[in-house]
Design a protein around this motif. Structure first.
Motif, PDB file in Angstrom:
ATOM      1  N   ALA A 129       0.832  -1.203   0.000  1.00 32.78           N
ATOM      2  CA  ALA A 129       0.000   0.000   0.000  1.00 32.78           C
ATOM      3  C   ALA A 129       0.867   1.254   0.000  1.00 32.78           C
ATOM      4  O   ALA A 129       0.597   2.214  -0.738  1.00 32.78           O
ATOM      5  N   TRP A 130       1.920   1.242   0.822  1.00 33.12           N
ATOM      6  CA  TRP A 130       2.841   2.388   0.825  1.00 33.12           C
ATOM      7  C   TRP A 130       3.539   2.530  -0.529  1.00 33.12           C
ATOM      8  O   TRP A 130       3.725   3.642  -1.034  1.00 33.12           O
ATOM      9  N   TYR A 131       3.920   1.407  -1.122  1.00 36.22           N
ATOM     10  CA  TYR A 131       4.552   1.442  -2.447  1.00 36.22           C
ATOM     11  C   TYR A 131       3.612   2.060  -3.481  1.00 36.22           C
ATOM     12  O   TYR A 131       4.019   2.895  -4.307  1.00 36.22           O
ATOM     13  N   ASN A 132       2.352   1.680  -3.436  1.00 44.79           N
ATOM     14  CA  ASN A 132       1.375   2.193  -4.397  1.00 44.79           C
ATOM     15  C   ASN A 132       1.155   3.694  -4.227  1.00 44.79           C
ATOM     16  O   ASN A 132       0.752   4.381  -5.178  1.00 44.79           O
ATOM     17  N   MET A 133       1.417   4.202  -3.031  1.00 41.61           N
ATOM     18  CA  MET A 133       1.298   5.641  -2.798  1.00 41.61           C
ATOM     19  C   MET A 133       2.583   6.399  -3.159  1.00 41.61           C
ATOM     20  O   MET A 133       2.595   7.634  -3.110  1.00 41.61           O
ATOM     21  N   GLY A 134       3.656   5.656  -3.447  1.00 42.60           N
ATOM     22  CA  GLY A 134       4.876   6.320  -3.894  1.00 42.60           C
ATOM     23  C   GLY A 134       6.119   6.068  -3.080  1.00 42.60           C
ATOM     24  O   GLY A 134       7.183   6.636  -3.372  1.00 42.60           O
ATOM     25  N   ALA A 135       6.039   5.209  -2.064  1.00 40.99           N
ATOM     26  CA  ALA A 135       7.238   4.902  -1.277  1.00 40.99           C
ATOM     27  C   ALA A 135       8.177   4.006  -2.056  1.00 40.99           C
ATOM     28  O   ALA A 135       7.743   3.089  -2.762  1.00 40.99           O
ATOM     29  N   SER A 136       9.463   4.252  -1.923  1.00 40.96           N
ATOM     30  CA  SER A 136      10.461   3.400  -2.586  1.00 40.96           C
ATOM     31  C   SER A 136      11.082   2.388  -1.621  1.00 40.96           C
ATOM     32  O   SER A 136      11.738   1.441  -2.050  1.00 40.96           O
ATOM     33  N   ARG A 137      10.866   2.597  -0.305  1.00 37.89           N
ATOM     34  CA  ARG A 137      11.444   1.698   0.696  1.00 37.89           C
ATOM     35  C   ARG A 137      10.573   1.692   1.947  1.00 37.89           C
ATOM     36  O   ARG A 137      10.002   2.715   2.305  1.00 37.89           O
ATOM     37  N   VAL A 138      10.512   0.543   2.607  1.00 33.38           N
ATOM     38  CA  VAL A 138       9.860   0.452   3.909  1.00 33.38           C
ATOM     39  C   VAL A 138      10.879  -0.050   4.929  1.00 33.38           C
ATOM     40  O   VAL A 138      11.652  -0.964   4.660  1.00 33.38           O
ATOM     41  N   VAL A 139      10.882   0.603   6.094  1.00 34.03           N
ATOM     42  CA  VAL A 139      11.703   0.148   7.210  1.00 34.03           C
ATOM     43  C   VAL A 139      10.787  -0.705   8.079  1.00 34.03           C
ATOM     44  O   VAL A 139       9.885  -0.193   8.737  1.00 34.03           O
ATOM     45  N   LEU A 140      10.983  -2.006   8.058  1.00 35.20           N
ATOM     46  CA  LEU A 140      10.072  -2.904   8.761  1.00 35.20           C
ATOM     47  C   LEU A 140      10.155  -2.710  10.279  1.00 35.20           C
ATOM     48  O   LEU A 140      11.176  -2.274  10.817  1.00 35.20           O
ATOM     49  N   ALA A 141       9.052  -3.034  10.957  1.00 42.70           N
ATOM     50  CA  ALA A 141       9.048  -3.048  12.415  1.00 42.70           C
ATOM     51  C   ALA A 141      10.152  -3.986  12.896  1.00 42.70           C
ATOM     52  O   ALA A 141      10.478  -4.984  12.243  1.00 42.70           O
ATOM     53  N   ARG A 142      10.709  -3.698  14.056  1.00 43.47           N
ATOM     54  CA  ARG A 142      11.811  -4.520  14.563  1.00 43.47           C
ATOM     55  C   ARG A 142      11.324  -5.879  15.076  1.00 43.47           C
ATOM     56  O   ARG A 142      12.130  -6.767  15.302  1.00 43.47           O
ATOM     57  N   GLU A 143      10.016  -6.009  15.255  1.00 40.18           N
ATOM     58  CA  GLU A 143       9.467  -7.218  15.866  1.00 40.18           C
ATOM     59  C   GLU A 143       9.203  -8.285  14.792  1.00 40.18           C
ATOM     60  O   GLU A 143       8.116  -8.858  14.708  1.00 40.18           O
TER      61      GLU A 143
END
Length: 404
Positions: A129-143
């Protein structure tokens, strides 16, 4: 397998130089507003411009953290900051707030947008969903476990990058979403001002027995209820790469320049070794030993192997085996111009971390102060001295001494 980047922190210009000098592919830092580490010096606009120029001169990228949850009055000044960041060539923003994300798209469309771990991304649908809005990277939760990360990697667009923390302090709250500091000190952790009350020592009192406390566990010194261990994933470089992580992130924008040098160097060498050796890779002992030469809480593997890392209930302090005693500014053979950081003596065995990243030891055979006088010790912080040793020390080396 694609080689991940080493992403290192920078709380000030000295930290930035060390992260770059010791091998960071990218650095992340903050301006004077909108960053989650107000305890750091951070960078004003002129310093940000210098930082971008310096990072790019090393062939490295620079990311700005805009990862607080800004109030309305702060939002009003954000567009000018976004436009300035694009103008000076910032490579990416690290963002937690959807409104900030949309403003960045509007006012700095040429700058990539990365989604902060504060967003708590734990599944492929949210990442996509973030990618579709234009994000190029996600920093995943540490858990997240290795299996969780690999599963997300397999189900998201191949163009979407994944960033994960691999070293540094852990928060007792899920992905840093904590209110303890706000409750106890009025300092908002979600706006970069955490007082870390989770690290404090607590006692249990019974309200009708005035002044009488009960240890929460069987220890006279009280207990540390929320004192998370630090993360250290240096033993798991192959697993990190195989799980599909694009960026290996070192926590520490409130840490010292020495910490930046040592951690960046260790993970740089370990990753390079694995990418060149493949299945024959083994971690060199000196690399792991380097991470014992910085101040740290008890190490753990975080959530990567499943389960929780647990808390250190017996103490709230750091483990510290070495002190940084000097930085080498210039050298000529076995004579070096140094800036002192902690006291040391003529005759001491010193541990040197040079820009090559391969540590070695040498003996201090002489010290001369700025007045040309021979001295037996270096007791004054930030004093400039000339030092002779039994080995040449390259410029920009970090010089340490083991604690007795």
């Amino acid at each position: 397998m694609k080689k991940p980047e080493i992403l290192a922190p920078a709380g000030d210009m000295e930290c930035l130089r060390n992260s770059l000098e010791f091998g960071a592919d990218a650095v992340y830092l903050a301006g004077k507003q909108f960053g989650m580490r107000t305890a750091s010096k951070n960078f004003d606009n002129d310093e940000l411009k210098q930082a971008v120029t310096l990072a790019h001169s090393y062939g490295s990228k620079l990311y700005i953290t805009i990862n607080t949850l800004p109030r309305n009055n702060e939002i009003a000044v954000l567009p000018d900051f976004l436009m300035y960041a694009q103008e000076i060539g910032v490579d990416a923003f690290i963002i937690a707030d959807l409104g900030v994300f949309e403003l960045a798209k509007k006012y700095a469309p040429k700058v990539e947008r990365h989604i902060s771990t504060q967003a708590g991304i734990v599944n492929s649908e949210t990442a996509t969903a973030w990618y579709n809005m234009g994000a190029s990277r996600v920093v995943l939760a540490r858990e997240m476990t290795f299996e969780d990360i690999a599963d997300i990697r397999a189900k998201i667009p191949k163009e979407l990058e994944i960033e994960c923390f691999i070293h540094g302090a852990m928060c007792v709250s899920f992905s840093g979403r904590c209110l303890i500091s706000s409750y106890m000190t009025g300092r908002d952790a979600n706006r970069g001002d955490c007082a870390q009350p989770c690290r404090w020592k607590y006692h249990l009192y019974e309200e009708n027995r005035d002044g009488q406390f009960f240890p929460v566990e069987e220890a006279d010194g009280g207990t540390y209820l929320y004192n998370s261990r630090d993360m250290c994933m240096i033993d798991y470089i192959p697993d990190l790469v195989k799980s599909g992580i694009s960026s290996l992130k070192i926590e520490g924008r409130a840490k010292s320049a020495y910490y930046c040098a040592v951690t960046t160097n260790a993970y740089r060498h370990a990753l390079n070794d694995y990418m060149s050796m493949g299945d024959s890779y083994t971690l060199k002992p000196w690399i792991k030993e380097e991470l014992e030469k910085i101040s740290h809480r008890e190490y753990s593997t975080g959530f990567y192997l499943g389960g929780e890392p647990g808390q250190v209930t017996s103490n709230g302090g750091y483990i510290r085996h070495y002190d940084i005693v000097a930085v080498c500014e210039e050298s000529d053979g076995n004579t070096s111009s140094i800036t002192q950081r902690n006291k040391f003596l003529v005759g001491d065995t010193l541990d040197v971390l040079p820009p090559s990243g391969i540590p070695f030891t040498t003996v201090c055979t002489g010290l001369v102060n700025r007045f040309g006088e021979s001295v037996e010790s270096a007791p004054h912080a930030m004093e400039s001295l000339t030092m002779t040793t039994d080995r040449e020390i390259p410029p920009s080396s970090v010089i340490r001494k083991k604690r007795s």
